[in-house]
Design a protein around this motif. Structure first.
Motif, PDB file in Angstrom:
ATOM      1  N   VAL A 164       0.861  -1.019   0.071  1.00 47.29           N
ATOM      2  CA  VAL A 164       0.215   0.452   0.186  1.00 47.29           C
ATOM      3  C   VAL A 164       1.534   1.192  -0.014  1.00 47.29           C
ATOM      4  N   ALA A 165       2.291   1.533   0.574  1.00 52.07           N
ATOM      5  CA  ALA A 165       2.423   1.976   1.054  1.00 52.07           C
ATOM      6  C   ALA A 165       3.784   2.518   1.158  1.00 52.07           C
ATOM      7  N   ALA A 166       4.737   2.500   0.926  1.00 56.30           N
ATOM      8  CA  ALA A 166       6.711   2.934   1.965  1.00 56.30           C
ATOM      9  C   ALA A 166       7.042   4.539   2.386  1.00 56.30           C
ATOM     10  N   GLY A 167       7.208   4.239   3.473  1.00 55.23           N
ATOM     11  CA  GLY A 167       8.158   5.298   4.132  1.00 55.23           C
ATOM     12  C   GLY A 167       9.145   5.139   4.983  1.00 55.23           C
ATOM     13  N   SER A 168       9.558   5.970   5.227  1.00 54.31           N
ATOM     14  CA  SER A 168      11.527   6.286   6.655  1.00 54.31           C
ATOM     15  C   SER A 168      10.769   6.319   7.748  1.00 54.31           C
ATOM     16  N   THR A 169       9.405   6.549   8.269  1.00 53.95           N
ATOM     17  CA  THR A 169       8.668   6.949   9.619  1.00 53.95           C
ATOM     18  C   THR A 169       7.968   6.001  10.403  1.00 53.95           C
ATOM     19  N   LEU A 170       8.467   4.566  11.003  1.00 54.37           N
ATOM     20  CA  LEU A 170       7.765   3.763  11.483  1.00 54.37           C
ATOM     21  C   LEU A 170       6.560   3.807  12.110  1.00 54.37           C
ATOM     22  N   ALA A 171       6.101   5.198  13.157  1.00 54.84           N
ATOM     23  CA  ALA A 171       5.334   5.430  13.235  1.00 54.84           C
ATOM     24  C   ALA A 171       4.314   6.169  12.819  1.00 54.84           C
ATOM     25  N   ASN A 172       4.222   6.639  10.958  1.00 53.20           N
ATOM     26  CA  ASN A 172       3.095   7.041  10.228  1.00 53.20           C
ATOM     27  C   ASN A 172       2.391   5.564   9.755  1.00 53.20           C
ATOM     28  N   ILE A 173       3.805   4.770   9.728  1.00 58.33           N
ATOM     29  CA  ILE A 173       3.339   3.706   8.588  1.00 58.33           C
ATOM     30  C   ILE A 173       2.209   2.680   9.890  1.00 58.33           C
ATOM     31  N   GLU A 174       3.314   2.505  10.796  1.00 55.64           N
ATOM     32  CA  GLU A 174       2.468   1.664  11.862  1.00 55.64           C
ATOM     33  C   GLU A 174       1.017   2.281  12.193  1.00 55.64           C
ATOM     34  N   ALA A 175       0.648   4.013  12.012  1.00 50.87           N
ATOM     35  CA  ALA A 175      -0.907   4.968  12.422  1.00 50.87           C
ATOM     36  C   ALA A 175      -1.543   4.065  10.712  1.00 50.87           C
ATOM     37  N   ASP A 199     -10.587  -0.077   8.538  1.00 52.71           N
ATOM     38  CA  ASP A 199     -11.367  -0.254   7.185  1.00 52.71           C
ATOM     39  C   ASP A 199     -11.383  -1.452   6.223  1.00 52.71           C
ATOM     40  N   TYR A 200     -10.134  -2.381   5.945  1.00 48.74           N
ATOM     41  CA  TYR A 200     -10.455  -3.342   5.222  1.00 48.74           C
ATOM     42  C   TYR A 200     -10.597  -5.096   6.140  1.00 48.74           C
ATOM     43  N   LYS A 201     -10.930  -4.848   7.301  1.00 47.44           N
ATOM     44  CA  LYS A 201     -10.443  -6.472   7.594  1.00 47.44           C
ATOM     45  C   LYS A 201      -9.681  -7.493   7.650  1.00 47.44           C
ATOM     46  N   LEU A 202      -8.049  -6.829   6.858  1.00 49.28           N
ATOM     47  CA  LEU A 202      -7.673  -7.564   6.526  1.00 49.28           C
ATOM     48  C   LEU A 202      -6.660  -7.529   7.648  1.00 49.28           C
ATOM     49  N   PRO A 203      -5.748  -8.282   7.395  1.00 53.87           N
ATOM     50  CA  PRO A 203      -3.984  -8.061   8.854  1.00 53.87           C
ATOM     51  C   PRO A 203      -2.798  -7.355   7.485  1.00 53.87           C
ATOM     52  N   THR A 204      -2.225  -6.741   8.203  1.00 49.74           N
ATOM     53  CA  THR A 204      -0.988  -5.702   8.162  1.00 49.74           C
ATOM     54  C   THR A 204       0.263  -6.349   8.295  1.00 49.74           C
ATOM     55  N   ASN A 205       1.309  -6.132   7.407  1.00 47.71           N
ATOM     56  CA  ASN A 205       2.858  -6.334   7.266  1.00 47.71           C
ATOM     57  C   ASN A 205       3.140  -5.539   7.028  1.00 47.71           C
ATOM     58  N   ASP A 253      16.507  -1.829   4.687  1.00 49.90           N
ATOM     59  CA  ASP A 253      17.034  -0.515   4.583  1.00 49.90           C
ATOM     60  C   ASP A 253      16.484   0.450   5.788  1.00 49.90           C
ATOM     61  N   ASP A 254      16.456   1.835   5.240  1.00 48.12           N
ATOM     62  CA  ASP A 254      15.844   2.708   6.265  1.00 48.12           C
ATOM     63  C   ASP A 254      14.417   2.503   5.789  1.00 48.12           C
ATOM     64  N   ILE A 255      13.995   1.734   5.156  1.00 46.34           N
ATOM     65  CA  ILE A 255      12.484   2.033   4.297  1.00 46.34           C
ATOM     66  C   ILE A 255      11.508   0.698   4.892  1.00 46.34           C
ATOM     67  N   PHE A 256       9.671   1.200   5.754  1.00 45.06           N
ATOM     68  CA  PHE A 256       8.800   0.572   5.756  1.00 45.06           C
ATOM     69  C   PHE A 256       8.028  -0.017   4.912  1.00 45.06           C
ATOM     70  N   ARG A 257       8.090  -0.884   4.792  1.00 47.05           N
ATOM     71  CA  ARG A 257       6.981  -1.348   3.736  1.00 47.05           C
ATOM     72  C   ARG A 257       5.190  -1.752   4.470  1.00 47.05           C
ATOM     73  N   LEU A 258       4.725  -1.549   4.104  1.00 46.14           N
ATOM     74  CA  LEU A 258       3.541  -1.484   4.589  1.00 46.14           C
ATOM     75  C   LEU A 258       2.532  -2.389   3.707  1.00 46.14           C
ATOM     76  N   HIS A 259       2.289  -3.519   3.982  1.00 46.68           N
ATOM     77  CA  HIS A 259       1.912  -4.812   3.369  1.00 46.68           C
ATOM     78  C   HIS A 259       0.875  -5.099   3.767  1.00 46.68           C
TER      79      HIS A 259
END
Length: 257
Positions: free
Chosen positions: A190-201, A209-215, A220-226
């Motif tokens: 869905v998205a990627a970013g360098s700030t973990l707190a933003n990705i966790e939120a 919203d989607y009733k699905l698990p996230t991962n 490196d320094d990038i967090f990818r939200l699946h």
């Protein structure tokens, strides 16, 4: 919460390990704490992700029959098809940083567990039958050595299942292998970013919203939200379309091997 004392026999030597302790523990034991306790913080979203099921080499020493508190146990050689229901407990700070029965270091914030006979390591899905919450954990330790307990979860796993304040919960266990864990599954990045707190939120919002698990995958320094896994390909395509319509225009499908 219950307290633990864990034992494991390798050949003819009885070695004290991390498990269900009893009230006769003394400060002279190898643990720095006399009694077990919860950590001083809650697990992060990243720490509460399911254990990733991968190909593993079973521990030969942890596959040998052993005796604890006068009772003998014979570990399974193959967990395929294993299922069981019973009571789960959890263990935390007292055993944090010490070796587990297969030589790994116990981390109370990792998705791990102790079981009396499952192969080490192996993976099992644990479902809290009172709230239907589930988690996949890596079994890397022996215990709990109480007749009324079937599994001992890490603090993070118990937190995710919602019973960390109660000490125990009734659960359903199901072995997870590569054959039944990765076939025909789809994820959406869905998205990627360098700030973990933003990705966790964002992950918390998408789960609602989607009733699905996230991962969240860190590289490196990038967090990818699946988002996922999603078993039905048509459902995955529908979710992707909705995401693109709702500001996530760069979202795309990821498939398992």
């Amino acid at each position: 919460m219950q307290f633990y004392t864990r034992f494991f026999t390798i050949s003819f030597v009885l070695i004290l390990l991390s498990a269900c302790s009893s009230s006769n523990n003394t400060p002279s034991s190898r643990y720095s704490m006399r009694h077990d306790a919860a950590p001083l913080r809650v697990p992060t979203t990243l720490e509460m992700q399911d254990a990733v099921v991968v190909k593993v080499t079973k521990s030969a020493s942890a596959s040998r029959p052993y005796t604890v508190l006068g009772k003998s146990y014979t570990p399974m050689l193959d967990e395929t098809g294993y299922a069981e229901e019973g009571i789960a407990s959890w263990y935390g700070r007292k055993f944090h940083g010490y070796h587990t029965s297969n030589g790994e270091i116990y981390d109370m914030f990792a998705m791990t567990a102790a079981h009396k006979t499952l192969p080490l390591p192996s993976f099992v899905k644990v479902t809290n039958t009172s709230n239907n919450k589930s988690v996949i954990v890596r079994v890397n330790d022996r215990g709990p050595f109480h007749e009324d307990r079937v599994i001992d979860l890490s603090y993070a796993a118990a937190y995710k299942l919602g019973y960390y304040t109660h000490g125990t919960a009734k659960v359903k266990l199901e072995a997870v292998t590569l054959d039944n864990s990765t076939a025909h599954l789809t994820y959406i990045q869905v998205a990627a970013g360098s700030t973990l707190a933003n990705i966790e939120a964002l992950a918390s919002r998408l789960r609602l919203d989607y009733k699905l698990p996230t991962n969240i995958v860190q590289k490196d320094d990038i967090f990818r939200l699946h988002l996922g896994p999603i078993k039905d390909a048509q459902h995955a395509q529908q979710v992707l379309t909705q995401l693109k319509q709702n500001q996530f225009k760069n979202a795309f499908l990821l498939y398992t091997q």
